[in-house]
Write an enzyme that holds these catalytic residues in place. Structure first.
Site, mmCIF file in Angstrom:
data_model
loop_
_atom_site.group_PDB
_atom_site.id
_atom_site.type_symbol
_atom_site.label_atom_id
_atom_site.label_comp_id
_atom_site.label_asym_id
_atom_site.label_seq_id
_atom_site.Cartn_x
_atom_site.Cartn_y
_atom_site.Cartn_z
ATOM 1 N N PHE A 118 0.912 -1.281 -0.002
ATOM 2 C CA PHE A 118 -0.034 0.064 -0.121
ATOM 3 C C PHE A 118 0.892 1.277 -0.104
ATOM 4 O O PHE A 118 0.710 2.018 -0.817
ATOM 5 C CB PHE A 118 -0.970 0.113 1.268
ATOM 6 C CG PHE A 118 -1.484 1.090 1.734
ATOM 7 C CD1 PHE A 118 -1.845 2.165 0.913
ATOM 8 C CD2 PHE A 118 -1.397 1.743 3.073
ATOM 9 C CE1 PHE A 118 -2.469 3.325 1.546
ATOM 10 C CE2 PHE A 118 -1.916 2.655 3.686
ATOM 11 C CZ PHE A 118 -2.455 3.751 2.762
ATOM 12 N N ILE A 119 1.592 1.151 0.827
ATOM 13 C CA ILE A 119 2.609 2.544 1.142
ATOM 14 C C ILE A 119 3.588 2.659 0.062
ATOM 15 O O ILE A 119 3.748 3.873 -0.612
ATOM 16 C CB ILE A 119 3.180 2.949 2.379
ATOM 17 C CG1 ILE A 119 1.910 2.929 3.527
ATOM 18 C CG2 ILE A 119 4.049 4.012 2.501
ATOM 19 C CD1 ILE A 119 2.517 2.774 4.797
ATOM 20 N N THR A 141 2.817 -9.546 1.404
ATOM 21 C CA THR A 141 1.581 -8.875 1.491
ATOM 22 C C THR A 141 1.283 -7.914 0.483
ATOM 23 O O THR A 141 0.411 -7.227 0.480
ATOM 24 C CB THR A 141 2.049 -8.196 3.110
ATOM 25 O OG1 THR A 141 2.976 -7.306 2.953
ATOM 26 C CG2 THR A 141 1.854 -9.026 4.109
ATOM 27 N N ASP A 166 13.227 -10.946 -2.487
ATOM 28 C CA ASP A 166 12.848 -10.959 -1.098
ATOM 29 C C ASP A 166 13.967 -10.137 -0.314
ATOM 30 O O ASP A 166 15.172 -10.404 -0.483
ATOM 31 C CB ASP A 166 13.121 -12.348 -0.399
ATOM 32 C CG ASP A 166 12.233 -12.529 0.856
ATOM 33 O OD1 ASP A 166 12.750 -11.854 1.817
ATOM 34 O OD2 ASP A 166 11.544 -13.369 1.186
ATOM 35 N N SER A 170 1.742 -6.221 10.699
ATOM 36 C CA SER A 170 0.538 -6.452 11.427
ATOM 37 C C SER A 170 0.869 -6.843 12.829
ATOM 38 O O SER A 170 1.838 -7.775 13.251
ATOM 39 C CB SER A 170 0.087 -7.666 10.771
ATOM 40 O OG SER A 170 -0.876 -8.322 11.624
ATOM 41 N N SER A 175 4.496 3.822 15.141
ATOM 42 C CA SER A 175 3.994 4.396 16.340
ATOM 43 C C SER A 175 3.792 3.415 17.284
ATOM 44 O O SER A 175 3.958 3.872 18.421
ATOM 45 C CB SER A 175 2.975 5.211 16.002
ATOM 46 O OG SER A 175 1.964 4.573 15.558
ATOM 47 N N TYR A 179 5.573 -7.267 17.060
ATOM 48 C CA TYR A 179 5.813 -6.185 15.719
ATOM 49 C C TYR A 179 6.298 -5.070 16.262
ATOM 50 O O TYR A 179 7.222 -4.523 15.523
ATOM 51 C CB TYR A 179 4.279 -6.174 15.107
ATOM 52 C CG TYR A 179 4.260 -5.030 14.113
ATOM 53 C CD1 TYR A 179 4.831 -5.210 12.814
ATOM 54 C CD2 TYR A 179 3.687 -3.661 14.405
ATOM 55 C CE1 TYR A 179 4.631 -4.180 11.980
ATOM 56 C CE2 TYR A 179 3.866 -2.740 13.623
ATOM 57 C CZ TYR A 179 4.002 -2.981 12.454
ATOM 58 O OH TYR A 179 4.088 -1.993 11.362
ATOM 59 N N ARG A 223 -6.832 6.500 17.197
ATOM 60 C CA ARG A 223 -5.741 6.383 16.562
ATOM 61 C C ARG A 223 -5.552 7.801 15.804
ATOM 62 O O ARG A 223 -6.363 8.393 15.471
ATOM 63 C CB ARG A 223 -5.886 5.652 15.490
ATOM 64 C CG ARG A 223 -5.515 4.055 16.001
ATOM 65 C CD ARG A 223 -4.323 3.642 16.345
ATOM 66 N NE ARG A 223 -4.397 2.267 16.741
ATOM 67 C CZ ARG A 223 -4.522 1.717 18.232
ATOM 68 N NH1 ARG A 223 -4.976 2.526 18.882
ATOM 69 N NH2 ARG A 223 -4.594 0.528 18.520
HETATM 70 C C1 UD1 Z 1 -1.313 0.046 12.450
HETATM 71 C C2 UD1 Z 1 -0.712 -0.793 11.236
HETATM 72 C C3 UD1 Z 1 0.819 -0.953 11.523
HETATM 73 C C4 UD1 Z 1 1.321 0.267 12.087
HETATM 74 C C5 UD1 Z 1 0.567 1.015 13.104
HETATM 75 C C6 UD1 Z 1 1.251 2.311 13.372
HETATM 76 C C7 UD1 Z 1 -2.068 -2.016 9.801
HETATM 77 C C8 UD1 Z 1 -2.688 -3.420 9.490
HETATM 78 N N1 UD1 Z 1 -1.493 -1.923 10.726
HETATM 79 O O1 UD1 Z 1 -1.633 -0.624 13.706
HETATM 80 O O2 UD1 Z 1 1.327 -1.677 10.681
HETATM 81 O O3 UD1 Z 1 2.824 0.132 12.311
HETATM 82 O O4 UD1 Z 1 -0.732 1.095 12.771
HETATM 83 O O5 UD1 Z 1 0.970 3.056 12.159
HETATM 84 O O6 UD1 Z 1 -2.155 -0.913 9.060
HETATM 85 N N2 UD1 Z 1 -9.920 -2.768 14.789
HETATM 86 C C9 UD1 Z 1 -11.006 -3.161 14.793
HETATM 87 N N3 UD1 Z 1 -11.844 -3.853 13.974
HETATM 88 C C10 UD1 Z 1 -11.338 -4.233 12.922
HETATM 89 C C11 UD1 Z 1 -9.764 -4.295 12.800
HETATM 90 C C12 UD1 Z 1 -9.199 -3.303 13.810
HETATM 91 O O7 UD1 Z 1 -11.771 -2.729 15.961
HETATM 92 O O8 UD1 Z 1 -11.885 -4.986 12.330
HETATM 93 C C13 UD1 Z 1 -8.891 -1.956 15.708
HETATM 94 C C14 UD1 Z 1 -7.647 -2.903 16.286
HETATM 95 O O9 UD1 Z 1 -8.143 -3.693 17.367
HETATM 96 C C15 UD1 Z 1 -6.850 -1.518 16.972
HETATM 97 C C16 UD1 Z 1 -7.482 -0.285 15.956
HETATM 98 O O10 UD1 Z 1 -8.739 -0.898 15.188
HETATM 99 O O11 UD1 Z 1 -7.646 -1.082 18.156
HETATM 100 C C17 UD1 Z 1 -6.436 -0.220 14.806
HETATM 101 O O12 UD1 Z 1 -5.942 -1.550 14.374
HETATM 102 P P1 UD1 Z 1 -5.107 -1.515 12.915
HETATM 103 O O13 UD1 Z 1 -5.785 -0.948 11.788
HETATM 104 O O14 UD1 Z 1 -4.819 -3.149 12.847
HETATM 105 O O15 UD1 Z 1 -3.977 -0.802 13.386
HETATM 106 P P2 UD1 Z 1 -2.838 -0.817 14.285
HETATM 107 O O16 UD1 Z 1 -2.705 -2.261 15.078
HETATM 108 O O17 UD1 Z 1 -2.939 0.616 15.010
#
Ligand code: UD1
Length: 318
Positions: A12-13, A36, A55, A80, A120, A143, A211
Site C-alpha cells: 500500500f505505502i 503482503t 525478498d 501487522s 508509532s 511487531y 488513533r
Molecule cells: C497500524 C498498522 C501498523 C502500523 C501502526 C502504526 C495495519 C494493519 N497496521 O497498527 O502496521 O505500524 O498502525 O502506524 O495497518 N480494529 C477493530 N476492528 C477491526 C480491525 C481493527 O476494531 O476489524 C481495531 C484494532 O483492534 C485497533 C485499531 O482498530 O484497536 C487499529 O487497528 P489496525 O488498523 O490493525 O492498526 P494498528 O494495530 O494500530
C-alpha cells in the site's frame, strides 16, 4: 534526477511512493516478494519502473537491488500486530533481519540515504499524549519490538558506518490501495469495504480506542522531505509521521456511515491482544526539521479513500 529503490513496492505505502516518484520524473526501482504486497498495486506502473520480484531476506538480491541507487525507501514488512502475536519469529525475520539486510546492502552500495517505515506502535502503552520522539519507547507486541529494533539498527548504521538514515514513525496510514480483504487489514480499509458491501463491522473494545489516522499523501510527502532535508537536520534521527489529531473507532464508524450509506449497526467484541489504547502524535520535530505539513486531513482523506474503494468495486463489477 535521482535513483530510488522502494522495498515493498507492491504494498500500500510502497506503491504510493512509487507513483509519487514517477510523477516527479525520478528513476524508480522496486522490489517485493508479494507476501503482503499485491500485483495489482504495481500493474499499471510496471512499464515505467525497474521492478524485481525479490525478498529482502536475500542479501545477494539486495546487493543487486541497491547498485547505483541514491535513496532507499524501506517499506517492506509484515505490517501487522496480530500476525506478530501468532508468529513472532516470522515477524522478526521480515521486520528485523530483512531491515539489517537492506542496511548492509545500502552501506555496501554507498547509497546516500535510507528512509525507514518505523511505527508509532513503538510507544506502546505509555500514558502520555501526544507521543513525542524523546519519550521512552515501551512496545507491547512482537511487531512493535521488531519495528523499534529496526529503528535502532538504522541509527546504528548511521553512527557506525556514516550511512544516512531517517526513521519515520508512521501513525496508522490509510488511503487508496490499502488491502481491505485480510483479517489483518488496517481498520479503515476493512470498515470501508465491509460497510460499502452492507456488512457489519466489528469494533474490538468499547470503540473509544483512538488513533492518529494519517492519510497516505502525508506519509508520501514525509518520505520525500526525509530524502531532501539536509543531513544535519535528519540523519540518524527518528520523526513522527502523523497529523496531530486522534479519532476514536466509534467516530470512524459514524464518519464511514455517512460516506458509504451503510444503514446497519456495529458489533463490539473483546479488545485485541497487543493493541494499544490511544495513539496521538506530536509532529513538531518533523515540522521543524523536515518542513513537514499535514496536506490532507482525516475527513478529506477518508472521503477520497471511500471514493476509491467505490470505483474499484465498480471496476470489478461488484
Ligand atoms: C497500524 C498498522 C501498523 C502500523 C501502526 C502504526 C495495519 C494493519 N497496521 O497498527 O502496521 O505500524 O498502525 O502506524 O495497518 N480494529 C477493530 N476492528 C477491526 C480491525 C481493527 O476494531 O476489524 C481495531 C484494532 O483492534 C485497533 C485499531 O482498530 O484497536 C487499529 O487497528 P489496525 O488498523 O490493525 O492498526 P494498528 O494495530 O494500530
Amino acid at each position: 534526477m535521482a535513483k530510488y529503490l522502494v522495498t515493498g513496492a507492491a504494498g500500500f505505502i510502497g506503491s504510493s511512493l512509487v507513483r509519487a516518484l514517477l510523477e516527479r520524473g525520478e528513476q524508480v526501482r522496486g522490489i517485493d516478494n508479494f507476501s503482503t504486497g499485491r500485483r495489482e498495486n504495481v500493474a499499471e506502473v510496471l512499464g515505467r519502473m525497474d521492478f524485481r520480484e525479490a525478498d529482502i531476506l536475500d542479501l545477494d538480491a539486495m546487493h543487486k537491488a541497491c547498485a547505483g541507487v541514491d535513496y532507499v525507501l524501506h517499506e517492506a514488512a509484515i505490517p501487522s500486530v496480530p500476525k506478530s502475536l501468532l508468529d513472532p519469529l516470522g515477524s522478526n525475520r521480515a521486520n528485523v533481519d530483512g531491515t539489517v539486510n537492506v542496511l548492509i546492502a545500502a552501506r555496501d552500495a554507498k547509497v546516500k540515504r535510507v528512509v525507514f517505515a518505523a511505527s508509532s506502535s513503538a510507544y506502546g502503552d505509555t500514558p502520555t499524549l501526544p507521543k513525542h520522539e524523546a519519550m521512552h519507547a515501551s512496545p507491547i507486541s512482537p511487531y512493535a519490538v521488531a519495528k523499534l529494533a529496526s529503528e535502532l539498527y538504522m541509527v546504528s548504521f548511521f553512527r557506525c558506518y556514516g550511512l544516512e538514515t531517517v526513521c519515520l514513525r508512521y501513525f496508522n496510514i490509510f488511503g487508496p490501495r490499502q488491502d481491505p480483504t485480510s483479517a489483518y487489514s488496517g481498520v479503515l480499509a476493512k470498515f470501508s469495504m465491509q460497510m460499502l458491501h452492507g456488512e457489519q463491522p466489528t469494533i474490538f473494545g468499547d470503540g473509544e480506542t483512538s488513533r492518529d489516522f494519517t492519510y497516505i499523501d502525508n506519509a508520501v510527502s514525509a518520505n520525500l522531505l526525509a530524502c531532501s532535508a539536509p543531513p544535519a537536520e535528519c540523519a540518524g534521527r527518528v520523526f513522527n509521521c502523523a497529523t496531530g489529531r486522534r479519532i476514536t473507532l466509534n467516530e470512524t464508524f459514524h464518519a464511514l456511515k455517512e460516506l458509504t450509506g451503510y444503514r446497519g449497526g456495529v458489533k463490539y467484541a473483546p479488545e485485541r491482544g497487543g493493541d494499544i489504547k490511544h495513539s496521538l502524535a506530536d509532529i513538531t520535530q518533523a515540522q521543524t526539521h523536515l518542513g513537514y505539513k499535514v496536506l490532507v486531513n482525516f475527513e478529506d482523506g477518508l472521503r477520497r479513500t471511500v471514493e476509491w474503494y467505490k470505483r474499484q468495486g465498480k471496476a470489478v463489477g461488484a
